[in-house]
Scaffold this motif. Sequence first.
Motif, PDB file in Angstrom:
ATOM      1  N   SER A   2     123.344 -37.984  -3.879  1.00  0.00           N
ATOM      2  CA  SER A   2     124.538 -38.109  -4.714  1.00  0.00           C
ATOM      3  C   SER A   2     125.583 -37.033  -4.456  1.00  0.00           C
ATOM      4  O   SER A   2     126.460 -36.827  -5.279  1.00  0.00           O
ATOM      5  N   GLU A 256     133.642 -40.508  -8.483  1.00  0.00           N
ATOM      6  CA  GLU A 256     133.155 -40.529  -9.865  1.00  0.00           C
ATOM      7  C   GLU A 256     132.495 -41.871 -10.184  1.00  0.00           C
ATOM      8  O   GLU A 256     131.403 -41.927 -10.766  1.00  0.00           O
ATOM      9  N   THR A 261     127.287 -36.554  -7.820  1.00  0.00           N
ATOM     10  CA  THR A 261     126.927 -35.453  -8.720  1.00  0.00           C
ATOM     11  C   THR A 261     127.162 -34.081  -8.110  1.00  0.00           C
ATOM     12  O   THR A 261     126.809 -33.065  -8.710  1.00  0.00           O
ATOM     13  N   GLY A 262     127.751 -34.032  -6.929  1.00  0.00           N
ATOM     14  CA  GLY A 262     128.080 -32.763  -6.300  1.00  0.00           C
ATOM     15  C   GLY A 262     129.019 -32.984  -5.134  1.00  0.00           C
ATOM     16  O   GLY A 262     129.085 -34.085  -4.571  1.00  0.00           O
ATOM     17  N   ALA A 276     138.971 -30.853  -6.951  1.00  0.00           N
ATOM     18  CA  ALA A 276     137.827 -31.420  -7.681  1.00  0.00           C
ATOM     19  C   ALA A 276     137.642 -30.742  -9.036  1.00  0.00           C
ATOM     20  O   ALA A 276     137.272 -31.390 -10.021  1.00  0.00           O
ATOM     21  N   LYS A 277     137.915 -29.459  -9.082  1.00  0.00           N
ATOM     22  CA  LYS A 277     137.743 -28.738 -10.348  1.00  0.00           C
ATOM     23  C   LYS A 277     138.733 -29.225 -11.399  1.00  0.00           C
ATOM     24  O   LYS A 277     138.457 -29.163 -12.602  1.00  0.00           O
ATOM     25  N   LEU A 280     137.825 -33.690 -11.197  1.00  0.00           N
ATOM     26  CA  LEU A 280     136.439 -34.094 -11.469  1.00  0.00           C
ATOM     27  C   LEU A 280     135.768 -32.968 -12.249  1.00  0.00           C
ATOM     28  O   LEU A 280     134.803 -32.346 -11.797  1.00  0.00           O
ATOM     29  N   LEU A 283     132.062 -31.089 -12.127  1.00  0.00           N
ATOM     30  CA  LEU A 283     131.261 -31.474 -10.968  1.00  0.00           C
ATOM     31  C   LEU A 283     130.848 -30.230 -10.187  1.00  0.00           C
ATOM     32  O   LEU A 283     131.695 -29.416  -9.821  1.00  0.00           O
ATOM     33  N   THR A 285     130.240 -27.876  -7.174  1.00  0.00           N
ATOM     34  CA  THR A 285     130.884 -27.857  -5.857  1.00  0.00           C
ATOM     35  C   THR A 285     130.429 -26.629  -5.072  1.00  0.00           C
ATOM     36  O   THR A 285     130.060 -25.609  -5.655  1.00  0.00           O
ATOM     37  N   SER A 304     120.159 -32.550  -5.537  1.00  0.00           N
ATOM     38  CA  SER A 304     120.951 -33.491  -6.352  1.00  0.00           C
ATOM     39  C   SER A 304     120.328 -34.875  -6.344  1.00  0.00           C
ATOM     40  O   SER A 304     119.591 -35.232  -5.430  1.00  0.00           O
TER      41      SER A 304
END
Length: 304
Positions: A2, A256, A261-262, A276-277, A280, A283, A285, A304
Amino acid sequence: MSVVVVAPGQGSQTPGFLEPWLAEPRFAEHLGALADAAGLDLVAHGTVSDADTIRDTAVAQPLIVAASLLAFGALAGHRDRLAGVAGHSVGEFAAAAAAGILSEADALALVRERGTAMAEAAALEATGMSAVIGGDESELLAKLDDLGLSPANYNGGGQLVVAGDLAALAQLAGNPPTGARVIPLQVAGAFHTRYMQPAVERLRAAAAGVTVNDPAVTVWTNKDGSTVASGAAFVDLLVGQVANPVRWDLCMAAFEKAGVTGLVELAPAGALVGLAKRGLKGLPTVAVKTPDDLPAAIALIENS
């Protein structure tokens, strides 16, 4: 499975950023092979070349893709555990190689052609790009229409990069949309717009001569955030992307929806982790900036 691995685009390079990689013989040897494929001294450009030299589109693009492939080479043994791969703008060439669509040598040769063609197209008219942070997107798009500007990168998280005539960009900066900041970018032209059409034709001719395979892992496209099962279709999208907007916002939405999940960002990392921060939130990273970051990336993939 994931975790998505993503490759950054132009502007993520900084002087000397490959020095930590070249301290290890396996990476130095790998970079030498990539440099041969690109026909550029990527060792010098990644260590001693100054900011102006590596800002040149014809240098920056192969340098960035080579750096991403160096990092991915250390993660390739874990590819079967990935949710998939994606790249931002020129980073899609690194993603294509990571997915097995293109060989690393063909990816670098095409990127060299792309960078040179885009630099030549950019020299035809005085154009540039600016990042617009915040504000209402519909108000911004209406203003772009009035000024003859185009959206180039929909980056998500409240950031949209716009491109076009330098005088029109100056007008936008002088009278931005309500609540927005306009930040000129240090790039040579209006990438991902109609100004790059001459580069599209040149890249299409070069792409006709490479061997293309269907992806071995899931790969998302900048076109609309969808997955692409055909290698030939993905290469067609790579060619057209030069003169069309990058929809990284839709890529993140697709991650998403897919239950990612990472996220691991390949070198020269930082920009996509930052997006992403914001886009998402929460999440996990990892930004792979140096070889010291590889254990954390591998741990994220494996756990993950």
